[in-house]
Structures are given as C-alpha cells and as structure tokens.
Design a protein around this motif. Structure first.
Motif, PDB file in Angstrom:
ATOM      1  N   SER A   6       0.861  -1.185   0.000  1.00 22.05           N
ATOM      2  CA  SER A   6       0.000   0.000   0.000  1.00 22.05           C
ATOM      3  C   SER A   6       0.896   1.232   0.000  1.00 22.05           C
ATOM      4  N   GLY A   7       0.301   2.374  -0.312  1.00 24.77           N
ATOM      5  CA  GLY A   7       1.032   3.624  -0.217  1.00 24.77           C
ATOM      6  C   GLY A   7       1.453   4.229  -1.535  1.00 24.77           C
ATOM      7  N   GLY A   8       1.222   3.541  -2.635  1.00 26.37           N
ATOM      8  CA  GLY A   8       1.574   4.115  -3.924  1.00 26.37           C
ATOM      9  C   GLY A   8       0.638   5.257  -4.287  1.00 26.37           C
ATOM     10  N   SER A  29       8.496 -18.249   8.084  1.00 24.52           N
ATOM     11  CA  SER A  29       9.443 -18.691   7.064  1.00 24.52           C
ATOM     12  C   SER A  29      10.180 -17.532   6.404  1.00 24.52           C
ATOM     13  N   ILE A  30       9.751 -16.322   6.665  1.00 25.35           N
ATOM     14  CA  ILE A  30      10.354 -15.153   6.017  1.00 25.35           C
ATOM     15  C   ILE A  30      11.624 -14.728   6.727  1.00 25.35           C
ATOM     16  N   ASN A  31      12.660 -14.484   5.958  1.00 25.35           N
ATOM     17  CA  ASN A  31      13.890 -13.888   6.479  1.00 25.35           C
ATOM     18  C   ASN A  31      14.102 -12.529   5.829  1.00 25.35           C
ATOM     19  N   ALA A  32      14.757 -12.492   4.700  1.00 29.46           N
ATOM     20  CA  ALA A  32      15.021 -11.214   4.045  1.00 29.46           C
ATOM     21  C   ALA A  32      13.763 -10.690   3.355  1.00 29.46           C
ATOM     22  N   MET A  33      13.681  -9.388   3.288  1.00 29.90           N
ATOM     23  CA  MET A  33      12.584  -8.749   2.570  1.00 29.90           C
ATOM     24  C   MET A  33      13.144  -7.621   1.710  1.00 29.90           C
ATOM     25  N   GLY A  34      12.351  -7.195   0.747  1.00 26.69           N
ATOM     26  CA  GLY A  34      12.850  -6.131  -0.114  1.00 26.69           C
ATOM     27  C   GLY A  34      11.779  -5.575  -1.020  1.00 26.69           C
ATOM     28  N   TRP A  35      12.209  -4.672  -1.868  1.00 27.42           N
ATOM     29  CA  TRP A  35      11.335  -4.020  -2.835  1.00 27.42           C
ATOM     30  C   TRP A  35      11.970  -4.090  -4.226  1.00 27.42           C
ATOM     31  N   TYR A  36      11.132  -4.371  -5.196  1.00 25.79           N
ATOM     32  CA  TYR A  36      11.509  -4.360  -6.599  1.00 25.79           C
ATOM     33  C   TYR A  36      10.597  -3.381  -7.326  1.00 25.79           C
ATOM     34  N   LYS A  86      11.908  11.210  -8.481  1.00 24.47           N
ATOM     35  CA  LYS A  86      12.164  11.668  -9.840  1.00 24.47           C
ATOM     36  C   LYS A  86      11.189  10.981 -10.803  1.00 24.47           C
ATOM     37  N   PRO A  87      10.932  11.591 -11.943  1.00 25.30           N
ATOM     38  CA  PRO A  87      10.041  10.929 -12.917  1.00 25.30           C
ATOM     39  C   PRO A  87      10.510   9.522 -13.278  1.00 25.30           C
ATOM     40  N   GLU A  88      11.811   9.300 -13.280  1.00 29.15           N
ATOM     41  CA  GLU A  88      12.319   7.966 -13.629  1.00 29.15           C
ATOM     42  C   GLU A  88      12.075   6.931 -12.541  1.00 29.15           C
ATOM     43  N   ASP A  89      11.570   7.356 -11.391  1.00 26.13           N
ATOM     44  CA  ASP A  89      11.171   6.406 -10.351  1.00 26.13           C
ATOM     45  C   ASP A  89       9.777   5.842 -10.614  1.00 26.13           C
ATOM     46  N   THR A  90       9.103   6.373 -11.605  1.00 25.23           N
ATOM     47  CA  THR A  90       7.768   5.878 -11.946  1.00 25.23           C
ATOM     48  C   THR A  90       7.834   4.412 -12.335  1.00 25.23           C
ATOM     49  N   ALA A  91       7.039   3.588 -11.655  1.00 30.42           N
ATOM     50  CA  ALA A  91       7.065   2.144 -11.885  1.00 30.42           C
ATOM     51  C   ALA A  91       6.009   1.481 -11.013  1.00 30.42           C
ATOM     52  N   MET A  92       5.797   0.203 -11.270  1.00 21.75           N
ATOM     53  CA  MET A  92       5.039  -0.630 -10.341  1.00 21.75           C
ATOM     54  C   MET A  92       6.039  -1.164  -9.332  1.00 21.75           C
ATOM     55  N   TYR A  93       5.747  -0.957  -8.081  1.00 22.29           N
ATOM     56  CA  TYR A  93       6.633  -1.394  -7.010  1.00 22.29           C
ATOM     57  C   TYR A  93       6.073  -2.648  -6.355  1.00 22.29           C
ATOM     58  N   GLN A 114       1.324  -8.008  -4.918  1.00 23.35           N
ATOM     59  CA  GLN A 114       0.633  -7.764  -6.180  1.00 23.35           C
ATOM     60  C   GLN A 114       1.071  -6.466  -6.841  1.00 23.35           C
ATOM     61  N   GLY A 115       1.789  -5.638  -6.108  1.00 21.19           N
ATOM     62  CA  GLY A 115       2.318  -4.405  -6.676  1.00 21.19           C
ATOM     63  C   GLY A 115       1.479  -3.186  -6.348  1.00 21.19           C
ATOM     64  N   THR A 116       2.148  -2.049  -6.274  1.00 20.15           N
ATOM     65  CA  THR A 116       1.479  -0.766  -6.090  1.00 20.15           C
ATOM     66  C   THR A 116       2.148   0.243  -7.018  1.00 20.15           C
ATOM     67  N   GLN A 117       1.336   1.015  -7.717  1.00 23.59           N
ATOM     68  CA  GLN A 117       1.856   1.929  -8.735  1.00 23.59           C
ATOM     69  C   GLN A 117       2.344   3.229  -8.100  1.00 23.59           C
ATOM     70  N   VAL A 118       3.519   3.634  -8.509  1.00 24.50           N
ATOM     71  CA  VAL A 118       4.078   4.929  -8.129  1.00 24.50           C
ATOM     72  C   VAL A 118       4.296   5.723  -9.406  1.00 24.50           C
ATOM     73  N   THR A 119       3.706   6.908  -9.456  1.00 19.43           N
ATOM     74  CA  THR A 119       3.853   7.768 -10.615  1.00 19.43           C
ATOM     75  C   THR A 119       4.374   9.123 -10.164  1.00 19.43           C
TER      76      THR A 119
END
Length: 122
Positions: A6-8, A29-36, A86-93, A114-119
C-alpha cells in the motif's frame, strides 16, 4: 505467505511517498525482505533489500541516498521511504520476501506482492 503493498500514488517530482508491505500467513518462514520495481517493457529490478535482523541492507545505485528500507518485525511489515522522487522512479513497485539470505532474496525472492503503482510527474 501473502504480501500486500500500500502507499503508492501520484506525486510531483521532489516529493515523497512511503510504501508499506504487510505480510501474513506462514510469516515464520520469512527472512530477508525487499522491494523491486518494474516499468512496462523492462525487467523487474531490485530497489532495496534488508536482512531479517535489519543489520544488512542493499540499495540500487539509482536510489541510494533517497530511499530507505525498514521493517517492523512485530508488525510483520516492511516500509520503503522514498524521498526526492524523480520521474524515472515511476514504476510498479513490488514487495518481495525470501526464506533464505538477503543475497538470495536479491536474486530469487520466494514471495511477491501484487504491486502498487508509483507515478512521479515532472
């Protein structure tokens, strides 16, 4: 394991957003977490990752110094604070999590949200 982001949203260049990712299910079962993130026509790329203890972090060169990853283990939630957008950060996160090491998660996450859109507008 289920991951819900959430939060996009839409923000002007130079602004900030904070993404959240809540984990549920077999969270033990979760250890590492991250963002793509991913833009149409390009491969999904790692933005940031954090070990289970929070002691180790990794960032993409393009976001280092602007983005900060954090996690609240008792709440089973991780965050991505994004500043100076920045505009180049626009993506589905996408939120990601792995059962193994941080290094493994940065290559082969076991779970995805499932992803959250950042524009970011210029």
């Amino acid at each position: 394991v289920q991951l819900v982001e959430s939060g996009g949203g839409l923000v002007q260049a130079g602004g900030s957003l904070r993404l959240s990712c809540a984990a549920s299910g077999s969270i033990f079962s979760i250890n590492a977490m991250g963002w793509y993130r991913q833009v149409p026509g390009k491969e999904r790329e790692l933005v940031a990752g954090m070990s289970s203890s929070g002691e180790s972090t990794v960032y993409a060169v393009s976001v280092k110094g602007r983005f900060t990853i954090s996690r609240d283990n008792p709440k089973n939630t991780q965050y991505l604070q994004m500043n100076s957008l920045k505009p180049e950060d626009t993506a589905m996160y996408y939120c990601a999590a792995g059962e193994g090491t941080l290094e493994r998660m940065t290559r082969w996450p076991d779970y995805w949200g499932q992803g959250t859109q950042v524009t970011v507008s210029s």
